[in-house]
Design an enzyme around this catalytic site. Sequence first.
Site, PDB file in Angstrom:
ATOM      1  N   LYS A 108       0.942  -1.093   0.156  1.00 40.64           N
ATOM      2  CA  LYS A 108       0.065  -0.076  -0.143  1.00 40.64           C
ATOM      3  C   LYS A 108       0.775   1.111  -0.161  1.00 40.64           C
ATOM      4  O   LYS A 108       2.185   1.220   0.382  1.00 40.64           O
ATOM      5  CB  LYS A 108      -1.029  -0.041   1.181  1.00 40.64           C
ATOM      6  CG  LYS A 108      -1.924   0.927   1.083  1.00 40.64           C
ATOM      7  CD  LYS A 108      -3.076   0.243   0.307  1.00 40.64           C
ATOM      8  CE  LYS A 108      -4.521   0.718   0.471  1.00 40.64           C
ATOM      9  NZ  LYS A 108      -5.423  -0.316   0.068  1.00 40.64           N
ATOM     10  N   ASN A 224     -15.717   6.210  -4.317  1.00 44.74           N
ATOM     11  CA  ASN A 224     -15.995   5.335  -5.393  1.00 44.74           C
ATOM     12  C   ASN A 224     -16.604   3.913  -4.749  1.00 44.74           C
ATOM     13  O   ASN A 224     -17.751   3.597  -5.789  1.00 44.74           O
ATOM     14  CB  ASN A 224     -14.557   5.201  -6.075  1.00 44.74           C
ATOM     15  CG  ASN A 224     -14.626   3.814  -7.149  1.00 44.74           C
ATOM     16  OD1 ASN A 224     -15.530   4.175  -8.043  1.00 44.74           O
ATOM     17  ND2 ASN A 224     -13.994   3.071  -6.890  1.00 44.74           N
ATOM     18  N   GLY A 226     -18.595   3.534  -1.750  1.00 45.29           N
ATOM     19  CA  GLY A 226     -19.778   3.473  -1.452  1.00 45.29           C
ATOM     20  C   GLY A 226     -20.849   3.708  -2.302  1.00 45.29           C
ATOM     21  O   GLY A 226     -22.022   3.056  -2.295  1.00 45.29           O
TER      22      GLY A 226
HETATM   23  N1  GLU Z   1      -7.313   0.289  -3.266  1.00 51.82           N
HETATM   24  C1  GLU Z   1      -8.089  -1.006  -3.223  1.00 51.82           C
HETATM   25  C2  GLU Z   1      -7.989  -1.988  -2.129  1.00 51.82           C
HETATM   26  O1  GLU Z   1      -7.937  -1.507  -1.116  1.00 51.82           O
HETATM   27  C3  GLU Z   1      -7.681  -1.776  -4.629  1.00 51.82           C
HETATM   28  C4  GLU Z   1      -6.394  -2.089  -4.638  1.00 51.82           C
HETATM   29  C5  GLU Z   1      -5.746  -2.558  -6.055  1.00 51.82           C
HETATM   30  O2  GLU Z   1      -6.561  -2.782  -6.952  1.00 51.82           O
HETATM   31  O3  GLU Z   1      -4.767  -2.935  -5.964  1.00 51.82           O
HETATM   32  O4  GLU Z   1      -8.413  -3.067  -2.341  1.00 51.82           O
END
Ligand code: GLU
Length: 422
Positions: A108, A224, A226
């Site tokens: 992340k 996005n 919700g």
């Molecule tokens: N940000 C989204 C999540 O927390 C998508 C992550 C992604 O598609 O790599 O799952």
Amino acid sequence: MEEVSDEDPYDNALAQLASVAEIVQVEPEYLEILKHPRREIVVYLSLKRLSGETVTYMGYRVQHNNARGPYKGGLRYHPDARLNEVRALAMWMTWKTAVIDIPYGGAKGGITMNPSDLVTDDLERLTRKYVDAIERNIGPEIDIMAPDVNTNPQTMAWIMNEYSKLTTHQVPAVVTGKPLELGGSEGRIAATGRGVSICARQAVQTFLHKDIKDVTVAVQGFGNVGSHTVSTLMEMGAKVVAVSDVTGGALARGGRGFEIPFDAISEIAQRDGSVSRIPGVEQISNEELLELEVDVLIPAALENQITEKNAGSVRAKLVVEAANGPTTPHADKILTRNGITIVPDILANSGGVLVSYFEWVQNLNRDHWTEEAINARLEFKMTKAFNDVLRYSVTSDLDMRKAALAIAVQKVASAMRLGGWH
Ligand code: GLU
């Protein structure tokens, strides 16, 4: 008495991992490795803003585990984005990709800032600086970013463009959640919300023995995730009775759900900057939304929304976690004690990264699938993951969160064992 705080997301992620340590068939050395990220990158991004002042922003990328495939996970822009938050989110991505069964690890990223304080040009240059700073540690076979809180297809387009410049060739597979014109996938924008709705539908059938059309739902958050959750739930015929965003919420009394179609709600939210302006509704706060007497509560905003302070007041029968980490471990115990079933984030919101995976596969093959094909695969994979977790929870007598986590930890540990990670 010592003050109990359950606000630190990384402590919460570690507590969750500890809660399955005794259950899973995993050697202590692998559990020890999994407690920590493999790599953390912290960067200072000094940006000369259009206004003339130079401001330094902190940026992070945390790579938790890549035993099952390249690191994968979103990038968020938020004033509260901190290293411990990003660490937790990275760990949750490792579990999520394992639960939905796609060949990725977990990572992340975040930049600590309020994107609404920056004009678009500043935002673009800051995003490019972030890519320049971490370029060697990302790539289609290394670490693939995607949108998260306050980032979107435009952000991904800038990342792809900057990375492609640095590597001197077009690399669409370095990010997912791109605009369609640049190799994005059909169905990606709606994917997380659609997956949440599929999970909610399955959970309603399984735990409440009802059809999704016969239940009331409250959704906290209209970003996005919700908004697309609301839209697909309304498509399925569910009675969405309450929605909210950062400014507050709207409640349609009477249990029949909103009288106006989703498009009208979305238009009002965009025009007035708030869903609470929907005509004919009662205005409520985000806190009140969480305590409504509904069948299904869907937190789709940020972490730590259901805590030990308000968990006792939650009156929903089912909580389906669309956000990452919305329920703290203390709250988890209270909800469970009160007979409330939780469909955990690492299962419920995995539709987003699943369609990210479809996008990556299409990019690597220079292919483009139809929206129908994407949605059919999403439906199949989400239903299967839900059933796998449910079966494990029944046979091992565990709640859905522990079952999902146990499945994930065992899969990741198995990949580490086969690869000889100790
Ligand atoms: N940000 C989204 C999540 O927390 C998508 C992550 C992604 O598609 O790599 O799952």
